[in-house]
Design a protein around this motif. Structure first.
Motif, PDB file in Angstrom:
ATOM      1  N   GLN A  30       6.620  25.875  16.623  1.00  0.00           N
ATOM      2  CA  GLN A  30       6.325  24.810  15.516  1.00  0.00           C
ATOM      3  C   GLN A  30       4.961  24.750  15.007  1.00  0.00           C
ATOM      4  O   GLN A  30       4.966  24.525  13.658  1.00  0.00           O
ATOM      5  CB  GLN A  30       7.028  23.293  16.017  1.00  0.00           C
ATOM      6  CG  GLN A  30       7.030  22.242  14.810  1.00  0.00           C
ATOM      7  CD  GLN A  30       8.195  22.626  13.787  1.00  0.00           C
ATOM      8  OE1 GLN A  30       9.082  22.744  13.913  1.00  0.00           O
ATOM      9  NE2 GLN A  30       7.542  22.867  12.430  1.00  0.00           N
ATOM     10  N   MET A  31       3.971  24.594  15.899  1.00  0.00           N
ATOM     11  CA  MET A  31       2.701  24.425  15.454  1.00  0.00           C
ATOM     12  C   MET A  31       2.173  25.589  14.571  1.00  0.00           C
ATOM     13  O   MET A  31       1.558  25.261  13.650  1.00  0.00           O
ATOM     14  CB  MET A  31       1.954  24.452  16.537  1.00  0.00           C
ATOM     15  CG  MET A  31       0.244  24.057  16.313  1.00  0.00           C
ATOM     16  SD  MET A  31      -0.705  23.997  17.991  1.00  0.00           S
ATOM     17  CE  MET A  31      -0.536  25.369  18.422  1.00  0.00           C
ATOM     18  N   ILE A  32       2.588  26.743  15.031  1.00  0.00           N
ATOM     19  CA  ILE A  32       2.361  27.870  14.261  1.00  0.00           C
ATOM     20  C   ILE A  32       2.814  28.060  12.916  1.00  0.00           C
ATOM     21  O   ILE A  32       1.904  28.089  11.916  1.00  0.00           O
ATOM     22  CB  ILE A  32       2.719  29.144  14.833  1.00  0.00           C
ATOM     23  CG1 ILE A  32       1.860  29.288  16.239  1.00  0.00           C
ATOM     24  CG2 ILE A  32       2.250  30.430  14.168  1.00  0.00           C
ATOM     25  CD1 ILE A  32       1.865  30.357  17.285  1.00  0.00           C
ATOM     26  N   ALA A  33       4.181  27.472  12.878  1.00  0.00           N
ATOM     27  CA  ALA A  33       4.795  27.725  11.628  1.00  0.00           C
ATOM     28  C   ALA A  33       4.251  26.452  10.768  1.00  0.00           C
ATOM     29  O   ALA A  33       4.016  26.806   9.518  1.00  0.00           O
ATOM     30  CB  ALA A  33       6.328  26.996  11.739  1.00  0.00           C
ATOM     31  N   ILE A 122      -5.610  26.236  21.157  1.00  0.00           N
ATOM     32  CA  ILE A 122      -5.012  24.988  20.833  1.00  0.00           C
ATOM     33  C   ILE A 122      -4.181  24.551  22.100  1.00  0.00           C
ATOM     34  O   ILE A 122      -4.211  23.484  22.785  1.00  0.00           O
ATOM     35  CB  ILE A 122      -4.433  24.683  19.618  1.00  0.00           C
ATOM     36  CG1 ILE A 122      -5.518  24.879  18.470  1.00  0.00           C
ATOM     37  CG2 ILE A 122      -4.027  23.056  19.535  1.00  0.00           C
ATOM     38  CD1 ILE A 122      -5.080  24.967  17.178  1.00  0.00           C
ATOM     39  N   ALA A 123      -3.181  25.299  21.926  1.00  0.00           N
ATOM     40  CA  ALA A 123      -1.929  25.103  22.990  1.00  0.00           C
ATOM     41  C   ALA A 123      -2.566  25.275  24.612  1.00  0.00           C
ATOM     42  O   ALA A 123      -1.803  24.755  25.537  1.00  0.00           O
ATOM     43  CB  ALA A 123      -0.920  26.043  22.725  1.00  0.00           C
ATOM     44  N   GLY A 124      -3.560  26.164  24.899  1.00  0.00           N
ATOM     45  CA  GLY A 124      -3.948  26.224  26.110  1.00  0.00           C
ATOM     46  C   GLY A 124      -5.073  25.605  26.383  1.00  0.00           C
ATOM     47  O   GLY A 124      -5.743  25.842  27.545  1.00  0.00           O
ATOM     48  N   ALA A 134      -3.708  17.666  18.763  1.00  0.00           N
ATOM     49  CA  ALA A 134      -3.879  18.523  17.471  1.00  0.00           C
ATOM     50  C   ALA A 134      -2.494  19.016  17.118  1.00  0.00           C
ATOM     51  O   ALA A 134      -2.230  19.332  15.850  1.00  0.00           O
ATOM     52  CB  ALA A 134      -4.414  19.903  18.314  1.00  0.00           C
ATOM     53  N   TYR A 135      -1.467  18.952  17.778  1.00  0.00           N
ATOM     54  CA  TYR A 135       0.129  19.113  17.337  1.00  0.00           C
ATOM     55  C   TYR A 135       0.252  18.417  16.413  1.00  0.00           C
ATOM     56  O   TYR A 135       0.875  18.597  15.322  1.00  0.00           O
ATOM     57  CB  TYR A 135       1.096  19.230  18.544  1.00  0.00           C
ATOM     58  CG  TYR A 135       2.362  19.432  18.295  1.00  0.00           C
ATOM     59  CD1 TYR A 135       2.878  20.687  18.312  1.00  0.00           C
ATOM     60  CD2 TYR A 135       3.042  18.274  17.910  1.00  0.00           C
ATOM     61  CE1 TYR A 135       4.171  20.813  17.955  1.00  0.00           C
ATOM     62  CE2 TYR A 135       4.397  18.548  17.641  1.00  0.00           C
ATOM     63  CZ  TYR A 135       5.106  19.965  17.718  1.00  0.00           C
ATOM     64  OH  TYR A 135       6.309  19.876  17.009  1.00  0.00           O
ATOM     65  N   TRP A 136       0.058  17.114  16.608  1.00  0.00           N
ATOM     66  CA  TRP A 136       0.605  16.195  15.802  1.00  0.00           C
ATOM     67  C   TRP A 136      -0.262  16.091  14.337  1.00  0.00           C
ATOM     68  O   TRP A 136       0.012  15.734  13.340  1.00  0.00           O
ATOM     69  CB  TRP A 136       0.500  14.654  16.368  1.00  0.00           C
ATOM     70  CG  TRP A 136       1.932  14.657  17.362  1.00  0.00           C
ATOM     71  CD1 TRP A 136       1.635  14.394  18.498  1.00  0.00           C
ATOM     72  CD2 TRP A 136       3.034  14.660  17.080  1.00  0.00           C
ATOM     73  NE1 TRP A 136       2.988  14.439  19.295  1.00  0.00           N
ATOM     74  CE2 TRP A 136       3.702  14.709  18.243  1.00  0.00           C
ATOM     75  CE3 TRP A 136       3.871  14.936  15.868  1.00  0.00           C
ATOM     76  CZ2 TRP A 136       5.234  14.772  18.272  1.00  0.00           C
ATOM     77  CZ3 TRP A 136       5.269  14.975  15.998  1.00  0.00           C
ATOM     78  CH2 TRP A 136       5.963  14.963  17.095  1.00  0.00           C
TER      79      TRP A 136
END
Length: 221
Positions: A30-33, A122-124, A134-136
Motif C-alpha cells: 500500500q505504501m509503494i502504491a 522506510i519499511a526497514g 512515514a506510512y501515514w
C-alpha cells in the motif's frame, strides 16, 4: 508485528511483518502504491491549481500569493499538505542514510524515487515509529493528491468532534472528494488531517481501552 496495524495500542493483534521490515506485505504494498499514485497524478494536480492555465514546471502551491490567474485555494491547500508529507519522509532519509536526492526534486519526482529505490529504507528503519509515521504521511499525501486532481469536494461537520492538536479545538469535518475518498480535517487548519480509515481505527482503539479516556462518538457524516 506490523507497526501500522499495531497503531498506538500494543495490546492489539497485528499481522506479522515481512522479514527485515516493520510492515506486513499488505501495508508495504500500500505504501509503494500510494507513492506511485502521488507520482502519477502530481502534474495533473499542478494543472488544477489554476483553472484554464497551461503547464508550469514549478510547484506553485508552495506560496499563497496573488497571481494573474486565480489560485484554486482548496487544491493549493491539499497539495501543500501532500508536499510537506513527502518531504518529511525524504528529509528523514537524508538524515538517517545520507541518501543522494534526484536532480529534479518536485513532489511527484520524489515520490517516484521513494517508490523505486527507498521504500525498503522506510519499511526497514531501525526506528519503528518513523516507519509508522512515514506510512501515514504517505497515505495522507496520496489522499490529498486524489482530492486535488478530482477538484470539487464536500465537507460535513463531525458532531461533537474537535481537533486535539495542541492549542486547537476547532470543529472536525469529513471531507469527501468526487472519488469517494474521505479525510477527517480540522475546520481551522487544513494541515490538521487524518485519513478516514485511520480515524475509525483510532475510535475503535479508544473504545476498546476505556482507561485511555472517554469513548468517542462513532457517528458518520
Amino acid at each position: 508485528m506490523c507497526v501500522v496495524h499495531l497503531l498506538d495500542n500494543p495490546d492489539s493483534w497485528a499481522p506479522a511483518s515481512l522479514q527485515g521490515l516493520n510492515l506486513c506485505g499488505e501495508c508495504n504494498d500500500q505504501m509503494i502504491a500510494d507513492l506511485r499514485l502521488v507520482a502519477a497524478r502530481w502534474d495533473d494536480a499542478q494543472e488544477a491549481l489554476h483553472a484554464g492555465a497551461g503547464g508550469g514546471g514549478s510547484e506553485r502551491h508552495a506560496q499563497r500569493i496573488e497571481a494573474p490567474v486565480p489560485i484554486n485555494v482548496s487544491v493549493s491547500d491539499a497539495l501543500l499538505v501532500a508536499r510537506d508529507n513527502i518531504w518529511s519522509v525524504v528529509l528523514r532519509l537524508v538524515d538517517d542514510h545520507a541518501v543522494q536526492l534526484p536532480v529534479y526534486q518536485d513532489t511527484g519526482s520524489l515520490a517516484e524515487w521513494l517508490s523505486r529505490s527507498q521504500a525498503v529504507k522506510i519499511a526497514g528503519s531501525a526506528d519503528k515509529t518513523f516507519t509508522k509515521n512515514a506510512y501515514w504521511w504517505i497515505r495522507d499525501a496520496a489522499g490529498w493528491t486524489v482530492t486535488a486532481t478530482h477538484g470539487a469536494e464536500t465537507k460535513v461537520d463531525l458532531p461533537d468532534q474537535f481537533c486535539k492538536r495542541p492549542g486547537c479545538n476547532a470543529q472536525l469535518v469529513v471531507v469527501e472528494n468526487r472519488a469517494g475518498a474521505h479525510i477527517v480535517q480540522c475546520s481551522a487548519d487544513a494541515g490538521h488531517t487524518v485519513q478516514w480509515d485511520t480515524w475509525t481505527n483510532m475510535l475503535k482503539s479508544l473504545g476498546a481501552q476505556k482507561r485511555r479516556g472517554p469513548r468517542l462518538s462513532k457517528k458518520r457524516a
